[in-house]
Every structure is written in structure tokens, then in C-alpha cells.
Design a protein around this motif. Structure first.
Motif, PDB file in Angstrom:
ATOM      1  N   ASP A 119       0.831  -1.199   0.000  1.00  0.00           N
ATOM      2  CA  ASP A 119       0.000   0.000   0.000  1.00  0.00           C
ATOM      3  C   ASP A 119       0.868   1.254   0.000  1.00  0.00           C
ATOM      4  OD1 ASP A 119      -2.404  -1.373   0.010  1.00  0.00           O
ATOM      5  OD2 ASP A 119      -2.459  -1.509   2.185  1.00  0.00           O
ATOM      6  N   LEU A 120       1.941   1.219   0.792  1.00  0.00           N
ATOM      7  CA  LEU A 120       2.824   2.373   0.879  1.00  0.00           C
ATOM      8  C   LEU A 120       3.554   2.603  -0.444  1.00  0.00           C
ATOM      9  CD1 LEU A 120       3.945   4.601   2.636  1.00  0.00           C
ATOM     10  CD2 LEU A 120       5.638   2.997   3.534  1.00  0.00           C
ATOM     11  N   ASP A 121       4.000   1.529  -1.071  1.00  0.00           N
ATOM     12  CA  ASP A 121       4.677   1.658  -2.364  1.00  0.00           C
ATOM     13  C   ASP A 121       3.753   2.261  -3.409  1.00  0.00           C
ATOM     14  OD1 ASP A 121       7.023   0.636  -1.385  1.00  0.00           O
ATOM     15  OD2 ASP A 121       6.680  -1.395  -2.118  1.00  0.00           O
ATOM     16  N   VAL A 122       2.505   1.790  -3.425  1.00  0.00           N
ATOM     17  CA  VAL A 122       1.526   2.316  -4.389  1.00  0.00           C
ATOM     18  C   VAL A 122       1.272   3.797  -4.130  1.00  0.00           C
ATOM     19  CG1 VAL A 122      -0.884   2.215  -5.124  1.00  0.00           C
ATOM     20  CG2 VAL A 122       0.417   0.092  -4.815  1.00  0.00           C
ATOM     21  N   LEU A 123       1.117   4.157  -2.864  1.00  0.00           N
ATOM     22  CA  LEU A 123       0.858   5.555  -2.522  1.00  0.00           C
ATOM     23  C   LEU A 123       2.040   6.436  -2.927  1.00  0.00           C
ATOM     24  CD1 LEU A 123      -0.923   7.693  -1.243  1.00  0.00           C
ATOM     25  CD2 LEU A 123       0.030   7.066   0.991  1.00  0.00           C
ATOM     26  N   LYS A 124       3.244   5.977  -2.664  1.00  0.00           N
ATOM     27  CA  LYS A 124       4.440   6.748  -3.032  1.00  0.00           C
ATOM     28  C   LYS A 124       4.521   6.951  -4.537  1.00  0.00           C
ATOM     29  CE  LYS A 124       8.299   5.379  -1.115  1.00  0.00           C
ATOM     30  NZ  LYS A 124       9.318   4.468  -0.553  1.00  0.00           N
ATOM     31  N   GLU A 125       4.239   5.889  -5.292  1.00  0.00           N
ATOM     32  CA  GLU A 125       4.293   5.985  -6.756  1.00  0.00           C
ATOM     33  C   GLU A 125       3.261   6.971  -7.284  1.00  0.00           C
ATOM     34  OE1 GLU A 125       3.790   2.050  -8.216  1.00  0.00           O
ATOM     35  OE2 GLU A 125       5.655   1.300  -7.343  1.00  0.00           O
ATOM     36  N   ARG A 126       2.068   6.946  -6.704  1.00  0.00           N
ATOM     37  CA  ARG A 126       1.009   7.854  -7.155  1.00  0.00           C
ATOM     38  C   ARG A 126       1.299   9.283  -6.740  1.00  0.00           C
ATOM     39  NH1 ARG A 126      -4.725   6.018  -5.393  1.00  0.00           N
ATOM     40  NH2 ARG A 126      -5.257   7.693  -6.837  1.00  0.00           N
ATOM     41  N   ALA A 127       1.889   9.457  -5.553  1.00  0.00           N
ATOM     42  CA  ALA A 127       2.114  10.803  -5.031  1.00  0.00           C
ATOM     43  C   ALA A 127       3.328  11.481  -5.653  1.00  0.00           C
ATOM     44  CB  ALA A 127       2.281  10.740  -3.511  1.00  0.00           C
ATOM     45  N   ARG A 128       4.325  10.708  -6.075  1.00  0.00           N
ATOM     46  CA  ARG A 128       5.605  11.286  -6.514  1.00  0.00           C
ATOM     47  C   ARG A 128       5.455  12.356  -7.597  1.00  0.00           C
ATOM     48  NH1 ARG A 128       8.076   6.783  -7.607  1.00  0.00           N
ATOM     49  NH2 ARG A 128       8.736   6.523  -5.441  1.00  0.00           N
ATOM     50  N   PRO A 129       4.739  12.094  -8.703  1.00  0.00           N
ATOM     51  CA  PRO A 129       4.641  13.150  -9.725  1.00  0.00           C
ATOM     52  C   PRO A 129       3.924  14.399  -9.238  1.00  0.00           C
ATOM     53  CG  PRO A 129       3.214  11.281 -10.254  1.00  0.00           C
ATOM     54  CD  PRO A 129       4.083  10.852  -9.137  1.00  0.00           C
ATOM     55  N   TRP A 130       2.965  14.223  -8.344  1.00  0.00           N
ATOM     56  CA  TRP A 130       2.264  15.383  -7.816  1.00  0.00           C
ATOM     57  C   TRP A 130       3.163  16.189  -6.878  1.00  0.00           C
ATOM     58  CZ3 TRP A 130      -1.935  16.976 -10.088  1.00  0.00           C
ATOM     59  CH2 TRP A 130      -2.732  16.060 -10.768  1.00  0.00           C
ATOM     60  N   LEU A 131       3.982  15.498  -6.104  1.00  0.00           N
ATOM     61  CA  LEU A 131       4.930  16.192  -5.228  1.00  0.00           C
ATOM     62  C   LEU A 131       5.936  16.980  -6.067  1.00  0.00           C
ATOM     63  CD1 LEU A 131       5.669  13.443  -2.527  1.00  0.00           C
ATOM     64  CD2 LEU A 131       4.290  15.516  -2.243  1.00  0.00           C
ATOM     65  N   GLU A 132       6.387  16.377  -7.151  1.00  0.00           N
ATOM     66  CA  GLU A 132       7.345  17.061  -8.019  1.00  0.00           C
ATOM     67  C   GLU A 132       6.708  18.288  -8.671  1.00  0.00           C
ATOM     68  OE1 GLU A 132       8.473  13.910 -10.612  1.00  0.00           O
ATOM     69  OE2 GLU A 132       9.916  13.036  -9.194  1.00  0.00           O
ATOM     70  N   ARG A 133       5.431  18.148  -9.075  1.00  0.00           N
ATOM     71  CA  ARG A 133       4.746  19.291  -9.682  1.00  0.00           C
ATOM     72  C   ARG A 133       4.561  20.414  -8.665  1.00  0.00           C
ATOM     73  NH1 ARG A 133      -0.764  18.284 -12.998  1.00  0.00           N
ATOM     74  NH2 ARG A 133       0.743  16.963 -14.109  1.00  0.00           N
ATOM     75  N   LEU A 134       4.168  20.052  -7.445  1.00  0.00           N
ATOM     76  CA  LEU A 134       4.020  21.070  -6.395  1.00  0.00           C
ATOM     77  C   LEU A 134       5.351  21.741  -6.085  1.00  0.00           C
ATOM     78  CD1 LEU A 134       1.598  19.381  -3.823  1.00  0.00           C
ATOM     79  CD2 LEU A 134       1.221  21.560  -4.990  1.00  0.00           C
ATOM     80  N   ARG A 135       6.408  20.948  -6.047  1.00  0.00           N
ATOM     81  CA  ARG A 135       7.747  21.521  -5.807  1.00  0.00           C
ATOM     82  C   ARG A 135       8.096  22.535  -6.893  1.00  0.00           C
ATOM     83  NH1 ARG A 135      12.048  17.524  -7.508  1.00  0.00           N
ATOM     84  NH2 ARG A 135      11.106  18.241  -9.468  1.00  0.00           N
TER      85      ARG A 135
END
Length: 290
Positions: A119-135
Motif C-alpha cells: 500500500d505504501l509503495d503504491v501511494l508513493k508511486e502515485r504521489a511522486r509526480p504530484w509532489l514534483e509538480r508542487l515543488r
């Protein structure tokens, strides 16, 4: 295996414990035990520990569920008396294998790393591009954090490219009581659970602005729930400011945040960034069929 009841009690008013028959256990040949995968029903009956099997059944139900489960859902699914199921869940919750959310529903906890890791791996994969966009949009560091025991653990970080920046390495931990991530997550938990978590730590001041009382912290959580986001205003780092939003609908108690030096990341900017965080958090909510 035999079940032992306390005199005059049942599953509602007394305790029910699964115990090993000492005479039967004494006959077990540990060195020549059969392979559990190929054991016959007769062999399984001899070696099986009923309590452990019931715990495994409970964890399997929670793992396979697409939404958090109520106590009634669980006790019916595994055909266990409700009071007994509650005791099992209470014990699992104490050891962080199960979490109880703000609605009193149960999900797997971070203590059970094997089940949670996917579950954590899936969440990280889904969140990563959004975190990069926010950054890239904000120029500041963005984070994904999860509740880990009585602290918040950074599991995904998109670090600002600016020379002066706020950043915590993935895997590092910070207190719940003085971080925006911690507040955002804690605001979704029952007050009793928050008090229990705070009782496990010493609320020492990180800065002059750190809230160090339980009542003060609970008042902050009320504000978080009212406005929909949390702010760490120089409470964890002297010149730090961070804004965070909880991730709802996931199996994990998690939150997203943006952090930067207070000298350039004003409270007004933080409030504006919160709107972007809320939008991303909504996008990261699992679809109904997930």
C-alpha cells in the motif's frame, strides 16, 4: 483446542482465551513437525494454534477489504463473537498492527510492515509526480508523511532546488505535536488515540513557538479540522514554515506538505498553497473500486 471461560462470564461480560492443551503440546515432536503447506487435516489439528489462526484471518479480512471495516463487519466476516473480536483488535491496535480511524473503523496499521509495504509503495508511486509538480510550482520542498508509531515518518520527499531550503531525508521522523504533517494526520484520529500517542512522548519545545501541552495541541487540531489544513509556524524549526493536508480514503494515515524557510514562505503563501495541496489530496483518493 479447548477454550477456557472465566466462571460466570461470556464473550460479552467476561474474557475468552484460547489456550494450548499442555498435555497435547507435550506430545508434539518439534523436530519432525510436518510442513504446514502439506499437512493433513489431522496433523493440522495437532499443530494449529487457534488464536494465531484467528488473528491471521482478521488481518486477511482487513488486507482484502477495499474500505475500512467496522467491528461488526469483522466479527461477522470471521464468525467470531463481537467482544472477542474487539479484544483482538484492541491488542493489534496497541502494537500498531491495526489502526482505528476517526469514524471508529479499522484498517491495517504501519506496524505490520509486510502487509502495509505494498500500500505504501503504491501511494508513493502515485504521489511522486504530484509532489514534483508542487515543488516546481512553489519552489519549495514537498513531502509525503505517514503515521509511524507516535511520530510522523517522511516516506517521499521532492527537495527544493534552492540553495536555502527546508528538507528532511526520506525515512527520517519528526514529532506529531510540532509538525504540520503530524497535525494533519492527528486531526483525523479520535481524540483518545491522540492523547494516547502524546502520552508516549515528552512534548519538549523545539522552538519558543512549540506547543507543549496536550490541551493546547488538541485546540490546534480543532483549528486544523475547521480550516482543512495544518500549519507549522516555526514550531519545529526556528525559521521553518510548513503547510499540510491529510490524505483521506487511503489505507494509511498519511498527509502531504510543502515546507520552506519562513523568511520567504509567508503564512499567506502557505494558506494559498494549502488549496493546491487539497486538490492533490483529492486526486490521490482511491477510486471506489480500488
Amino acid at each position: 483446542m479447548p477454550r477456557k471461560r472465566r466462571p460466570g462470564g461470556d464473550d460479552t461480560h467476561g474474557q475468552v482465551d484460547d489456550i494450548d492443551d499442555e498435555h497435547a503440546v507435550a506430545k508434539i515432536d518439534i523436530n519432525n513437525a510436518p510442513d504446514p503447506a502439506t499437512a493433513t487435516p489431522a496433523q493440522a489439528k495437532k499443530y494449529l494454534n487457534r488464536s494465531v489462526e484467528r488473528v491471521v484471518s482478521m488481518l486477511n479480512e482487513l488486507q482484502e477489504a477495499t474500505v475500512p471495516m467496522s467491528l461488526v463487519d469483522i466479527h461477522r466476516a470471521i464468525d467470531m463473537p463481537k467482544a472477542t473480536a474487539f479484544r483482538y483488535l484492541w491488542t493489534l491496535q496497541k502494537h500498531r498492527y491495526v489502526e482505528r480511524n476517526a469514524d471508529g473503523l479499522y484498517v491495517l496499521g504501519l506496524g505490520f510492515v509486510g502487509m502495509q509495504s505494498r500500500d505504501l509503495d503504491v501511494l508513493k508511486e502515485r504521489a511522486r509526480p504530484w509532489l514534483e509538480r508542487l515543488r516546481d510550482d512553489t519552489g519549495e520542498t514537498t513531502n509525503l508523511g505517514v503515521l509511524d508509531g507516535n511520530s510522523v515518518r517522511y516516506v517521499e520527499v521532492s527537495e527544493s532546488i534552492r540553495t536555502v531550503r527546508m528538507s528532511s531525508p526520506p525515512g527520517s521522523r519528526d514529532p506529531l505535536y510540532c509538525t504540520a504533517l503530524g497535525k494533519a494526520i492527528a486531526a483525523q484520529l479520535p481524540e483518545s488515540q491522540v492523547r494516547e500517542l502524546l502520552a508516549q512522548v515528552e512534548m519538549t519545545p523545539r522552538t519558543a513557538r512549540t506547543v507543549t501541552t496536550v490541551d493546547g495541541y488538541l485546540a490546534q487540531l480543532a483549528t486544523v479540522r475547521a480550516r482543512g489544513f495544518a500549519i507549522d509556524d516555526g514550531e519545529n524549526e526556528e525559521d521553518g514554515r510548513c503547510v499540510a493536508v491529510a490524505l483521506l480514503g487511503t489505507r494509511l494515515p498519511a498527509a502531504l506538505s510543502v515546507s520552506g524557510p519562513a523568511s520567504r514562505f509567508s503564512t499567506r503563501e502557505a494558506a494559498a498553497v494549502a488549496k493546491s495541496l487539497i486538490d492533490v489530496a483529492e486526486r490521490l483518493q482511491p477510486a471506489p473500486h480500488e
